[in-house]
Write an enzyme that holds these catalytic residues in place. Structure first.
Site, PDB file in Angstrom:
ATOM      1  N   ASP A   1      -5.789  -3.273  -2.839  1.00  0.00           N
ATOM      2  CA  ASP A   1      -4.743  -2.946  -1.876  1.00  0.00           C
ATOM      3  C   ASP A   1      -4.094  -4.176  -1.242  1.00  0.00           C
ATOM      4  O   ASP A   1      -4.769  -5.074  -0.733  1.00  0.00           O
ATOM      5  CB  ASP A   1      -5.362  -2.072  -0.782  1.00  0.00           C
ATOM      6  CG  ASP A   1      -4.334  -1.379   0.066  1.00  0.00           C
ATOM      7  OD1 ASP A   1      -3.685  -2.064   0.875  1.00  0.00           O
ATOM      8  OD2 ASP A   1      -4.175  -0.146  -0.076  1.00  0.00           O
TER       9      ASP A   1
ATOM     10  N   SER B   1       0.829  -1.200   0.000  1.00  0.00           N
ATOM     11  CA  SER B   1       0.000   0.000   0.000  1.00  0.00           C
ATOM     12  C   SER B   1       0.868   1.257   0.000  1.00  0.00           C
ATOM     13  O   SER B   1       1.728   1.409  -0.860  1.00  0.00           O
ATOM     14  CB  SER B   1      -0.969  -0.049   1.181  1.00  0.00           C
ATOM     15  OG  SER B   1      -2.010   0.885   1.024  1.00  0.00           O
TER      16      SER B   1
END
Length: 284
Positions: free
Chosen positions: A168, A43
């Protein structure tokens, strides 16, 4: 990708704009000539990690501060609410456009277009929708892989790569310690945003139900992987310096103006940690 004995890895976890604390940690490490042979990120940790892998020197620190304090960064999550609501109404899946994130990556990466263009090997995590599985990107186009790793569900659309859709990496590995171990690192510096330092409590409303549930999901794997680290691997989990006032609010995701404060706080905390390590003769 395999690594040689004596490999130092930097593991950069996810955590939205709180990822600015990783900048202060990087400053503390790089000032002491502690540098990575391998970078593993998820991320926002994939974004910061890509910048580090492109330039593993102290010069990356002001570049990251400038990037995360810039108008380009503000557009990623700080777009006007009515524009976000309008996009959600049109797409039914996400609030923000991925283009500002791509622009930010081009800003920090320059002409580096593939993983092979980096100075240090980089691995980033993303979650495949079709296979309901993690994927570790370490070759091929760089920006697409990092965007996939940072495609927060609901905030950004899934990123399509080779016909597969990714969200993500924090969904599958929020702090990817185990991947660094698996790839042969024997000294690992964990740069985390501070949430694992905060005690969870039973939720009192619907919003807290979602937050607590997600925190359990994101923390449990790291706790297990930390417990399973082999005896011949040294792991240092750097301190974040603690949250800023207001971090508990949903609106905190738009507080990109706090970049310098977060970096300064984590730098001070990490410096104290390293000083203590030096004074006790702790292993690096």
């Amino acid at each position: 990708m395999t690594t040689r004995p004596g490999t130092t890895a930097f593991v950069l976890g996810g955590g939205g704009v709180r990822g600015a604390v990783e900048i202060g940690m990087l400053r503390a490490l790089l000032e002491r000539d502690i540098t990575p042979d391998l970078v593993v990120g998820t991320s926002i940790g994939a974004i910061n990690g890509a910048a580090l892998a492109a330039d593993p020197t102290p010069a990356v620190v002001p570049r990251l501060v400038s990037a995360w304090s810039s108008p380009v960064a503000a557009q990623i999550y700080g777009e006007a609410w009515y524009r976000q609501v309008g996009r959600l109404a049109r797409t039914r899946t996400h609030l923000a456009s991925p283009e500002p994130l791509r622009a930010l990556l081009r800003q920090v990466l320059g002409r580096r277009e593939t993983f092979a263009d980096l100075e240090v090997p980089l691995v980033v995590a993303a979650a495949s929708i079709e296979r309901a599985a993690e994927r570790w990107f370490s070759t091929g186009p760089l920006v697409d892989a990092v965007v996939a790793s940072a495609s927060v569900p609901g905030a950004l659309p899934p990123t399509r790569i080779d016909g597969e859709h990714y969200v993500d990496g924090g969904v599958v590995s929020s702090i990817p310690l185990g991947e660094a171990v698996r790839r042969g690192a024997d000294t690992i510096w964990v740069l985390q945003v501070g949430r694992i330092e905060e005690q969870l409590r039973p939720p009192r409303n619907a919003v807290e139900v979602a937050k607590v549930t997600f925190e359990i999901s994101r923390r449990h794997r790291f706790a297990r992987e930390l417990a399973e680290v082999p005896d011949d691997v040294t792991v240092h989990v750097l301190p974040s310096g603690g949250p800023l006032a207001g971090d508990e609010r949903i609106s905190s995701s738009r507080r990109l103006d706090a970049t310098r404060a977060r970096a300064a706080s984590s730098y001070a905390a990490s410096t104290r940690y390293l000083d203590a390590l030096d004074s006790t003769g702790g292993s690096r």
